[in-house]
Design an enzyme around this catalytic site. Structure first.
Site, mmCIF file in Angstrom:
data_model
loop_
_atom_site.group_PDB
_atom_site.id
_atom_site.type_symbol
_atom_site.label_atom_id
_atom_site.label_comp_id
_atom_site.label_asym_id
_atom_site.label_seq_id
_atom_site.Cartn_x
_atom_site.Cartn_y
_atom_site.Cartn_z
ATOM 1 N N HIS A 32 1.039 -1.230 -0.046
ATOM 2 C CA HIS A 32 -0.142 -0.253 -0.262
ATOM 3 C C HIS A 32 1.010 1.002 0.169
ATOM 4 O O HIS A 32 -0.138 2.496 0.241
ATOM 5 C CB HIS A 32 -0.615 0.338 1.611
ATOM 6 C CG HIS A 32 -0.290 -0.035 2.323
ATOM 7 N ND1 HIS A 32 -0.093 -0.636 3.866
ATOM 8 C CD2 HIS A 32 0.372 1.882 3.117
ATOM 9 C CE1 HIS A 32 0.371 0.062 4.047
ATOM 10 N NE2 HIS A 32 0.291 0.756 4.492
ATOM 11 N N ASP A 80 0.096 -7.654 1.755
ATOM 12 C CA ASP A 80 0.673 -6.318 1.335
ATOM 13 C C ASP A 80 2.357 -6.393 1.657
ATOM 14 O O ASP A 80 2.850 -5.246 2.249
ATOM 15 C CB ASP A 80 -0.080 -6.086 3.014
ATOM 16 C CG ASP A 80 -0.229 -4.400 2.244
ATOM 17 O OD1 ASP A 80 0.227 -3.979 1.754
ATOM 18 O OD2 ASP A 80 0.197 -3.767 4.513
ATOM 19 N N SER A 84 5.076 2.519 7.792
ATOM 20 C CA SER A 84 4.817 1.171 6.829
ATOM 21 C C SER A 84 5.698 0.929 6.185
ATOM 22 O O SER A 84 6.212 1.730 5.793
ATOM 23 C CB SER A 84 3.109 1.720 6.303
ATOM 24 O OG SER A 84 1.960 2.092 6.933
#
Length: 582
Positions: A309, A342, A425
Site C-alpha cells: 500500500h 501487503d 509502514s
C-alpha cells in the site's frame, strides 16, 4: 641555741650614737669574737643592739638598711609644698648635722637625746611650729644604719626609684649635692636622692602621677580602629552586594563533560546506530495520489522491501524516490508486489555502499521481547521508537477499499506497543540483536478502523507487523518471478457466518462448486456446510482467521484440520495447494 649565727627573728633596738668603736659611725658591725651581750653598760646610755642578720644589699627605700622590718621614720606633712627646685627659706639642716628626713649624714652621729622643747617658730620650721622635714620629733627614737659586713661596699649602688619614663612625667627632681632641701652638708648617702615630697602626685597641678597623654592617645587610636572597621564593613557590604548582583546575572549551570559516543550493542541507541544506515524513506507520486512510507535494504544489489500500500499510488506510471539515512536520494522502480500479503519490492540502481539489514527468525520471537521500530512517521525520517512484543499470531486484515476483496491483506501479525504511525509502514521491526523480525504494516486507531494507517490519529500502542519469515518468502518470490504464490485448501468460505469457526459455503464464486474439484479440500473429504474449528490444534473463530492461518504457511505444507459435521467432530489431513497473485 648556737651563738654567732644570724637570728632572723631578731629586731633592732635603739641605736648607739657612738657605736662600739666610738668613732661616730652609726651601724658598725660587732666583733665576731666578742660577746653579743658585752655592750650592756649602764654608763653609756641606752644600749645599741646589733641586728643579727646581713644588711639589705638592695637598700630598699625608704627605710634603708638593715632590712624591710626596720621602723619607718615618721612622715612630716609640710603645710605648703614648695615648687620643685625652689629651696625653702632658712636652714633645713639642724645644728646637730642631721640631714632632712631624719637620716644622719655619714660620719656625723645623731644626738644622744631627743628634743624635748616645745616646737617654736624659727628658721627650721614652717609656721605654727611645724618642724621641717628631717627635724626629729620629740621622743622619736633614732636609728643608725648597721655597718656593711666584710666583702660588701660601705655604700651599695643607689636603687633607682624614679618613676617610669611616662611621656607626661615631670622632670626628675634636682637632687643637688647639698641634699633635697638645697642646703649644704656631707655628700648624700644611698638615700640622698630620695625625696618623698618631690613626687609628682603632690604637685597641685591637676595632672595625674603619670600624665594622661598616653591614655588619650590610646583612646584616639581605639576610636580610629572602630571607625576604620565600620568603613571597611560598609565597603565590604557594597562590594559583596555588587558581586552577588553580577553573579545573579551571569548564571553558569553545572553540566556533564563529554563522554564516549559508543553504546552497548543491545541498547536502543546501539541498535539504532547499526540499523539506521539500512533504512530508507520512500516518496511515491502517481496521478493525483502520493504517499510516504519506509523500507529497508535487502541486499547489495539495491532491492528494498516495503508494503504494497506504500507503492500502490505509483501504479504503472508513477515515480518512486528513495532517500537514505545519510541524505542521498535515488530513483526506484517496482520489482513486484502482492496485495494479499501487503508486500512489495523496489530496486535502486547505481548506488554503492548499501547497508543491508540482517534478517532474524520470527518463529523465535517471544511475547515480552524488546523491539525497536524505525521509520518516517509523518515524513519524519530516521525516527526510532522502542517497545516489546505484545502478542503473536494476531490475525488482522487490511485494505478492502476496492470492494471486491482483491486488495484485502490477511496477516498473521506480531503485535507491538512500539509507537507506529502513518509513514512507518514498510519499516523494520528490530530485535535486541539488531535483526529484522517483522515489517511494520498496520495500526489500530482510536476510531476503531483497522486498515493500514487508518485513522490518522496516530499510535495508541497497538501496532502490527508482518512476520519476517513470511516477508522473506514473499520477497524472494517477487524478486525471482515478480509474483507471489498463496497457499490454498480449494474451498469457498461463507464470510457471513456468525457462528464459531469457518463454515464452507454452499456455492462457489461465479456458480462454481464451493469445494474445488480435485483440489486439496476435496481430496481430504471436506464437504459443503462443514465448519472448520481448528488448524493444527489452534482454535479458529472466523473465516478471516482461517485464511490468516493458512497463509502463514507455504504451498505444499501438510495441515491437520478439525471439522464439525452434523454435530460430530472429525479430523482430516491435507496438503496445501498454490495459487499465484493477480
Amino acid at each position: 641555741m648556737d651563738e654567732g649565727k644570724p637570728k632572723w627573728w631578731s629586731r633592732p633596738g635603739p641605736a648607739d650614737p657612738a657605736g662600739p668603736s666610738g668613732d661616730g659611725h652609726g651601724g658598725g658591725a660587732p666583733d665576731p669574737g666578742s660577746d653579743p651581750g658585752a655592750g650592756h653598760a649602764t654608763d653609756r646610755g641606752p644600749e645599741r643592739r646589733i641586728p643579727l642578720h646581713d644588711p639589705d644589699r638592695y637598700s630598699t627605700p625608704p627605710y634603708g638598711e638593715p632590712g624591710p622590718w626596720a621602723p619607718a621614720p615618721p612622715v612630716q606633712h609640710p603645710g605648703t609644698t614648695p615648687a620643685h627646685g625652689v629651696p625653702l627659706q632658712g636652714p633645713t639642716t639642724p645644728a646637730d648635722g642631721t640631714p632632712a628626713h631624719g637620716t644622719p649624714a655619714h660620719g656625723v652621729p645623731g644626738p644622744a637625746a631627743p628634743v624635748t622643747a616645745p616646737p617654736q617658730e624659727g628658721p627650721g620650721t614652717l609656721g605654727h611650729g611645724t618642724p621641717l622635714a628631717g627635724t626629729p620629733l620629740a621622743g622619736a627614737p633614732r636609728y643608725d644604719r648597721a655597718p656593711a659586713p666584710a666583702g660588701y661596699d660601705a655604700a651599695p649602688p643607689p636603687y633607682d626609684t624614679s618613676p617610669p619614663p611616662y611621656d607626661s612625667a615631670p622632670p626628675p627632681h634636682d637632687m643637688g649635692p647639698a641634699g633635697p632641701a638645697g642646703g649644704g652638708g656631707a655628700e648624700p648617702g644611698p638615700w640622698g636622692r630620695y625625696d618623698p615630697w618631690a613626687q609628682a602626685p603632690l604637685q597641685q597641678t591637676g595632672a595625674g602621677p603619670h600624665g594622661t597623654g598616653k591614655p588619650r592617645a590610646r583612646r584616639g587610636a581605639l576610636v580610629g580602629v572602630l571607625v576604620l572597621g565600620v568603613v571597611a564593613g560598609m565597603i565590604g557590604g557594597v562590594v559583596g552586594a555588587n558581586l552577588e548582583a553580577r553573579r545573579a546575572v551571569q548564571v553558569e549551570l553545572p553540566q556533564a563533560g563529554t563522554e564516549a559516543e559508543g553504546r552497548a550493542p543491545d541498547s536502543v541507541a546501539g541498535i539504532a546506530a547499526r540499523s539506521l544506515p539500512g533504512v530508507v524513506t520512500l516518496h511515491v507520486r502517481g496521478g493525483s495520489d502520493q504517499g510516504t512510507g519506509t523500507g529497508f535494504v535487502l541486499d547489495g544489489r539495491g532491492h528494498i522491501l516495503t508494503n504494497n500500500h506504500v507503492v500502490e499510488p505509483a501504479g504503472s506510471g508513477g515515480e518512486i524516490s528513495v532517500t537514505f539515512s545519510g541524505g542521498e536520494v535515488a530513483a526506484a522502480e517496482v520489482v513486484g508486489r502482492d496485495a494479499g500479503y501487503d508486500l512489495a519490492v523496489v530496486k535502486v540502481s547505481g548506488v554503492s555502499g548499501l547497508k543491508p539489514l540482517p534478517l532474524g527468525n520470527s518463529d523465535n520471537v517471544q511475547v515480552g521481547d524488546p523491539v525497536v521500530a524505525i521509520g518516517a512517521p509523518f515524513d519524519l525520517a530516521n525516527t526510532v521508537t522502542s517497545g516489546i512484543i505484545s502478542a503473536k499470531e494476531r490475525p488482522i486484515t487490511a485494505g478492502g477499499e476496492k470492494g471486491d476483496g482483491s486488495d484485502i491483506s490477511y496477516v498473521d501479525a506480531l503485535q507491538t506497543d512500539a509507537p507506529i504511525n502513518p509513514g512507518n509502514s514498510g519499516g523494520p521491526l528490530m530485535d535486541s540483536r539488531a535483526r529484522v523480525i517483522g515489517i511494520n504494516s498496520a495500526i489500530r486507531s482510536a476510531e476503531g478502523a483497522g486498515g493500514p494507517e487508518s485513522g490518522q490519529s496516530g499510535s495508541i500502542g497497538l501496532g502490527f507487523a508482518i512476520p519476517v519469515n513470511q516477508g522473506k518468502r514473499v520477497a524472494e518470490e517477487l524478486i525471482n518471478t515478480g509474483k507471489a504464490t498463496h497457499p490454498i485448501i480449494g474451498v469457498t468460505l461463507d464470510m457471513d457466518f456468525t457462528g464459531d469457526g469457518a463454515r464452507v459455503g454452499t456455492e462457489g464464486n461465479d456458480g462454481a462448486p464451493p469445494v474445488t474439484v480435485g483440489g486439496p479440500g476435496q481430496k481430504a473429504g471436506i464437504r459443503s456446510g462443514d465448519v472448520i474449528t481448528e488448524v493444527d490444534g489452534q482454535r479458529v473463530h472466523s473465516g478471516e482467521e482461517l485464511i490468516v492461518k493458512i497463509r502463514a504457511h507455504r504451498p505444499g505444507d501438510r495441515l491437520q484440520l478439525t471439522l464439525e459435521r452434523g454435530g460430530q467432530e472429525k479430523k482430516v489431513t491435507l496438503v496445501l495447494g498454490s495459487a499465484r497473485s493477480g
